[in-house]
Design a protein around this motif. Structure first.
Motif, PDB file in Angstrom:
ATOM      1  N   GLU A 154       0.849  -1.179   0.000  1.00 56.88           N
ATOM      2  CA  GLU A 154       0.000   0.000   0.000  1.00 56.88           C
ATOM      3  C   GLU A 154       0.896   1.245   0.000  1.00 56.88           C
ATOM      4  OE1 GLU A 154      -2.537   3.052   1.382  1.00 56.88           O
ATOM      5  OE2 GLU A 154      -1.409   2.034   2.956  1.00 56.88           O
ATOM      6  N   ASP A 155       2.052   1.148   0.674  1.00 58.42           N
ATOM      7  CA  ASP A 155       3.013   2.255   0.704  1.00 58.42           C
ATOM      8  C   ASP A 155       3.502   2.606  -0.702  1.00 58.42           C
ATOM      9  OD1 ASP A 155       2.931   2.608   3.404  1.00 58.42           O
ATOM     10  OD2 ASP A 155       4.786   1.517   3.831  1.00 58.42           O
ATOM     11  N   GLN A 156       3.843   1.547  -1.480  1.00 61.39           N
ATOM     12  CA  GLN A 156       4.334   1.788  -2.849  1.00 61.39           C
ATOM     13  C   GLN A 156       3.258   2.460  -3.696  1.00 61.39           C
ATOM     14  OE1 GLN A 156       5.521  -2.206  -3.900  1.00 61.39           O
ATOM     15  NE2 GLN A 156       7.663  -1.592  -4.050  1.00 61.39           N
ATOM     16  N   PHE A 194       0.642   4.260  -2.726  1.00 59.32           N
ATOM     17  CA  PHE A 194       0.362   5.641  -2.330  1.00 59.32           C
ATOM     18  C   PHE A 194       1.498   6.568  -2.769  1.00 59.32           C
ATOM     19  CE2 PHE A 194       0.689   9.127   0.853  1.00 59.32           C
ATOM     20  CZ  PHE A 194      -0.423   9.839   0.421  1.00 59.32           C
ATOM     21  N   TYR A 195       2.723   6.077  -2.661  1.00 66.17           N
ATOM     22  CA  TYR A 195       3.880   6.883  -3.077  1.00 66.17           C
ATOM     23  C   TYR A 195       3.732   7.278  -4.553  1.00 66.17           C
ATOM     24  CZ  TYR A 195       8.871   8.243  -3.109  1.00 66.17           C
ATOM     25  OH  TYR A 195      10.054   8.923  -3.175  1.00 66.17           O
ATOM     26  N   CYS A 196       3.356   6.305  -5.389  1.00 67.49           N
ATOM     27  CA  CYS A 196       3.179   6.585  -6.824  1.00 67.49           C
ATOM     28  C   CYS A 196       1.999   7.528  -7.060  1.00 67.49           C
ATOM     29  CB  CYS A 196       2.953   5.293  -7.601  1.00 67.49           C
ATOM     30  SG  CYS A 196       4.394   4.232  -7.627  1.00 67.49           S
ATOM     31  N   LEU A 197       0.880   7.281  -6.366  1.00 67.68           N
ATOM     32  CA  LEU A 197      -0.300   8.136  -6.539  1.00 67.68           C
ATOM     33  C   LEU A 197       0.043   9.565  -6.156  1.00 67.68           C
ATOM     34  CD1 LEU A 197      -3.222   6.001  -5.045  1.00 67.68           C
ATOM     35  CD2 LEU A 197      -2.628   6.329  -7.429  1.00 67.68           C
ATOM     36  N   GLN A 198       0.783   9.717  -5.066  1.00 69.83           N
ATOM     37  CA  GLN A 198       1.108  11.058  -4.597  1.00 69.83           C
ATOM     38  C   GLN A 198       1.970  11.795  -5.620  1.00 69.83           C
ATOM     39  OE1 GLN A 198       3.181  13.599  -3.404  1.00 69.83           O
ATOM     40  NE2 GLN A 198       1.151  14.507  -3.059  1.00 69.83           N
ATOM     41  N   ARG A 199       2.701  11.029  -6.439  1.00 67.29           N
ATOM     42  CA  ARG A 199       3.528  11.680  -7.459  1.00 67.29           C
ATOM     43  C   ARG A 199       2.739  11.894  -8.758  1.00 67.29           C
ATOM     44  NH1 ARG A 199       5.722  12.768  -3.302  1.00 67.29           N
ATOM     45  NH2 ARG A 199       7.832  12.114  -2.710  1.00 67.29           N
ATOM     46  N   LEU A 249       0.686   9.538 -10.473  1.00 67.16           N
ATOM     47  CA  LEU A 249       0.285   8.375 -11.274  1.00 67.16           C
ATOM     48  C   LEU A 249      -1.090   7.904 -10.822  1.00 67.16           C
ATOM     49  CD1 LEU A 249       3.485   8.427 -11.275  1.00 67.16           C
ATOM     50  CD2 LEU A 249       3.355   5.978 -11.698  1.00 67.16           C
ATOM     51  N   THR A 260      -3.936   4.769 -10.384  1.00 61.61           N
ATOM     52  CA  THR A 260      -3.695   3.422  -9.851  1.00 61.61           C
ATOM     53  C   THR A 260      -3.176   2.474 -10.922  1.00 61.61           C
ATOM     54  OG1 THR A 260      -5.488   3.803  -8.306  1.00 61.61           O
ATOM     55  CG2 THR A 260      -4.740   1.547  -8.528  1.00 61.61           C
ATOM     56  N   LEU A 286       3.726   0.373 -13.514  1.00 66.48           N
ATOM     57  CA  LEU A 286       5.126   0.770 -13.264  1.00 66.48           C
ATOM     58  C   LEU A 286       5.802  -0.207 -12.300  1.00 66.48           C
ATOM     59  CD1 LEU A 286       7.007   3.393 -13.852  1.00 66.48           C
ATOM     60  CD2 LEU A 286       6.553   3.885 -11.459  1.00 66.48           C
ATOM     61  N   ILE A 287       5.100  -0.527 -11.227  1.00 63.55           N
ATOM     62  CA  ILE A 287       5.684  -1.411 -10.211  1.00 63.55           C
ATOM     63  C   ILE A 287       5.896  -2.814 -10.781  1.00 63.55           C
ATOM     64  CG2 ILE A 287       5.272  -2.511  -7.965  1.00 63.55           C
ATOM     65  CD1 ILE A 287       3.673   0.091  -7.227  1.00 63.55           C
ATOM     66  N   ARG A 310      -4.427  10.024   1.303  1.00 61.23           N
ATOM     67  CA  ARG A 310      -4.104   8.619   1.520  1.00 61.23           C
ATOM     68  C   ARG A 310      -5.339   7.876   2.002  1.00 61.23           C
ATOM     69  NH1 ARG A 310       1.426   6.062   3.663  1.00 61.23           N
ATOM     70  NH2 ARG A 310       0.826   3.931   3.210  1.00 61.23           N
ATOM     71  N   VAL A 322       9.707   5.504  -0.231  1.00 58.57           N
ATOM     72  CA  VAL A 322       9.431   4.096  -0.507  1.00 58.57           C
ATOM     73  C   VAL A 322      10.336   3.583  -1.635  1.00 58.57           C
ATOM     74  CG1 VAL A 322       7.609   2.502  -1.240  1.00 58.57           C
ATOM     75  CG2 VAL A 322       7.053   4.455   0.203  1.00 58.57           C
TER      76      VAL A 322
END
Lengths: 488, 251
Positions: free
Chosen positions: A435-437, A439-444, A446, A448, A454-455, B50, B88
């Motif tokens: 979930e961390d990965q 959210f990190y991407c969404l915050q930048r 991207l 879902t 990407l991941i 979040r 992350v």
């Protein structure tokens, strides 16, 4: 394969040099439903095959019948599907005629077109891929003709397997079934009995095939047969890169597919074989979808010979496939790079076998399995080192990635070593997209789907970098598309 | 620019923010300080969207637009950037590819054309150089095997490239040595501009030696309990949260 014949027919028609008249007959005929000696005789007659090949088919059929009577279809793989009624299948059907095809893209499933769009496939190619009737495909015809000329100059034989049976009987008799014998397994025996068509490639001594044998297919492979047979022979010091399949989704009325691929590699020769498999996987509830039971094997017969299998498996509802390497020649090298995705209710049981026979042989296995939805993904691999294989080396890495909590990943590695000098390494990991990965991407910025793509592409990087450049980009997009809707 | 009114946020069944008010004007840098458990990280996650941070009451708008109505990626598209306390790792994805995807996703959201590979490369290289990042780091997978300081520098490079209008730095300074702290401060100071607002969330005062805030707020038990100028941070440093009559779990 049927595609090759079909393509050739288009080429011949367009160039006014149509020499295989019998094909016209085939266009209107279909073998009766079910499997019997008569079916096999019918197929063989349609293909105008020599007597020895008919005998070969019948031998395979007899063996298949005995297997079917004694133990039925194999059930050791970690896949579940309803029992197949082998008498309820058409084993030979001619390619669709122009009249039966969709008249324009308007008649093609919009969902399919949307996927083509996402993959960035041009309109002309979309037409060919979705089987739209085209009077003359100017581009592909001229391209195909150029290819044939270039290959002929280099002395490369590249034709349908039926044509090879007529034109190159010595090569065919020598090598057909020499890597995957008719008695190899249930589906190999079935394929040997009824294979509809396929591809034959011979690279002569010292020749580096002047092009990747891929672009040609990319344009023509709209009507791939149900029971394909591929035979590629790389003579001494030759090299060829071959790509089968297509990133564009493939629909087919035939649910059962059982292909056989045989590769023969002589001294100092190399074959690079790449596959992108995107057959219809069934709907999100697991209905429909292709059963894909494939036997692929490479025999590294010469010293310093090398084979490299790279596969991206995103389609089919059931996949059962173990591209293998028999490392017979001293210093021979076998490589297997695999990405397998199972989303929704897809099941994939795939892996490889590395059989070390010669001295100083080495093998590498990199397998990336991705499970999403209710998908089940199994890596099944064998590394076998025989007594005479001094200083054999193997490195295996099996990584599994899980999306969601309804899917499964399984790893079944077998290792058999009979020589104390062997060095075998096996690494395996299982992870989830955290979930961390996400959210990190969404915050930048991207979304879902972009984040998952990407991941997942990062996870598969070690495999994707072995794909020929022109397919790598599309295959990357394909991974994302295959997993759409799997998160969030 | 950023207007937060009476914000209540639950995590699970527990109410963490209990009516928070905050207003940032363009060009300003605000610092939020507070003891552990006061709700600092909850504020940054609630603002950036979040999952699991449920707003039960109140509003938050950016340039008049309702942030709370948007998904996390849409907020990023509106110009919200969150600097992570724990950046992350994304194995197999190079920093460059990650930035390319992020820049173009945001441009797509804004209805702009994708940036060409050449322009993007130039932009990223120049921002990396400004922040003294070795260009080789751009080829490495995102944060994989990076030291704590390298990860934070990477956050600053991402921030510089994405050029947000609202930057929220969530304890970006925690656990850094003095050199790394200066990198983070440098990144924040470079972003300062008349059309941008920056919210620095920190437990300690020391970052504020390098990033001088216009306003300092103390967050305790889910609310802003005291606001002042930069001298408030110094007062906290000298007297501790206890000096304001606030319990500090970390003390």
């Amino acid at each position: 394969m049927a595609a090759t014949i079909e393509a050739e027919r288009q080429v011949e028609e367009a160039t006014g040099d149509y020499k295989y008249g019998f094909i016209t007959d085939i266009e209107t005929e279909k073998a009766p439903k079910g499997l019997s000696e008569d079916t096999i005789r019918f197929i063989s007659a349609k293909k105008e095959e020599p007597e020895w090949l008919l005998e070969w088919r019948l031998k395979a059929f007899a063996y298949w019948q005995s297997l079917a009577a004694e133990e039925g279809e194999p059930d050791w793989a970690m896949v579940n599907y309803p029992k197949i009624d082998f008498q309820d299948i058409y084993y030979y059907a001619a390619p669709k005629s122009q009249e039966d095809r969709p008249k324009s893209l308007d008649e093609v499933d919009p969902e399919l077109l949307a996927t083509y769009e996402k993959l960035g496939i041009s309109l002309d190619e979309q037409k060919v891929l979705s089987g739209v009737a085209v009077d003359v495909v100017f581009d592909s015809v001229s391209v195909a003709t150029t290819f044939r000329e270039t290959l002929q100059e280099a002395g490369v034989i590249f034709c349908s397997i039926s044509e090879a049976a007529r034109e190159y009987p010595d090569l065919m008799r020598k090598y057909l079934g020499s890597v995957v014998p008719v008695q190899d397994n249930f589906y190999a025996a079935l394929n040997s009995a009824v294979f509809s068509d396929g591809t034959f490639v011979y690279i002569p001594k010292g020749v580096r095939c002047p092009m990747e044998l891929s672009t040609y297919f990319r344009i023509n492979e709209a009507n791939t047969g149900q029971f394909e047979r591929t035979l590629i022979i790389a003579d001494d010091e030759s090299y060829v890169s071959y790509l089968e399949g297509c990133t564009a989704p493939m629909r087919d009325e035939n649910q059962l597919h059982a292909a056989v691929v045989e590769l023969v590699i002589m001294d100092d020769a190399e074959i690079k074989y790449s596959t992108v498999q995107n057959w219809y996987p069934g709907d999100k509830d697991g209905k429909g979808g292709i059963y894909n039971f494939v036997t692929k094997r490479a025999a590294c017969r010469g010293v310093n010979s090398k084979v490299s299998w790279t596969q991206v498996e995103t389609g089919s509802s059931v996949t059962w496939k173990y591209p293998s390497c028999i490392l017979q020649g001293d210093n021979s090298v076998g490589e297997f790079y695999s990405v397998a995705i199972s989303n929704n209710y897809q099941q994939a049981d795939t892996g490889t076998k590395m059989i070390h026979i010669g001295k100083n042989t080495s093998s590498t296995i990199i397998s990336k399995g991705i499970s999403a939805g209710h998908g089940q993904n199994t890596y099944r691999g064998l590394v076998k080192v025989l007594g005479g294989a001094d200083d054999a080396r193997n490195f295996t890495q099996c990584d599994s990635l899980l999306l969601g909590d309804q899917c499964g990943a399984h790893t079944v590695p077998y290792i058999e070593v009979k020589n104390p000098t062997a060095q075998i390494e096996h690494e395996a990991t299982t992870s989830k997209i955290s979930e961390d990965q996400l959210f990190y991407c969404l915050q930048r910025g991207l979304n879902t789907e972009e984040a998952v793509a990407l991941i997942v592409n990062g996870f598969c990087r070690d495999v994707m970098q072995h794909l020929p450049m022109e397919f790598a980009v599309e295959a990357q997009k394909l991974l994302g598309i295959s997993l759409e809707g799997s998160v969030g | 620019m950023l207007e937060i009114k009476n914000l209540h946020v639950n995590v699970g069944d527990k109410e963490i923010l209990k009516g928070l008010d905050l207003s940032l004007r363009a060009g300003e840098v605000h610092a939020i300080m507070g003891p552990n458990g006061a709700g600092k990280s909850t504020l940054s996650y609630a603002l950036s969207g979040r999952e699991g941070y449920e707003v039960t009451e109140g509003t938050a708008t950016l340039n008049g637009k309702d942030l709370l109505d948007l998904e996390a990626d849409e907020r990023a598209g509106e110009g919200v950037f969150l600097g992570f306390q724990y950046p992350v790792e994304i194995p197999g994805v190079s920093n460059m590819n990650f930035l390319k995807t992020a820049v173009n996703s945001i441009r797509k959201y804004r209805g702009e054309d994708e940036m060409t590979a050449v322009d993007l490369l130039k932009l990223v290289r120049s921002k990396a150089a400004e922040l003294k990042m070795d260009p080789e780091m751009l080829k490495r997978p995102v944060n994989v095997g990076f030291s704590g300081g390298e990860k934070k520098r990477n956050e600053m490079v991402q921030m510089a490239v994405l050029d947000p209008c609202l930057a929220i730095l969530d304890e970006t300074d925690s656990g850094l040595d003095i050199d790394a702290l200066k990198i983070v401060a440098d990144g924040i100071n470079r972003l300062r501009a008349p059309d941008k607002a920056i919210l620095v969330i920190t437990h300690y005062q020391r970052l504020l030696d390098y990033v001088v805030p216009d306003h300092v707020h103390v967050l305790a038990d889910g609310r802003i309990v005291k606001s002042g100028g930069k001298e408030l941070a110094l007062q906290l440093e000298a007297e501790g949260y206890a000096g304001l009559g606030i319990a500090d779990d970390a003390a």
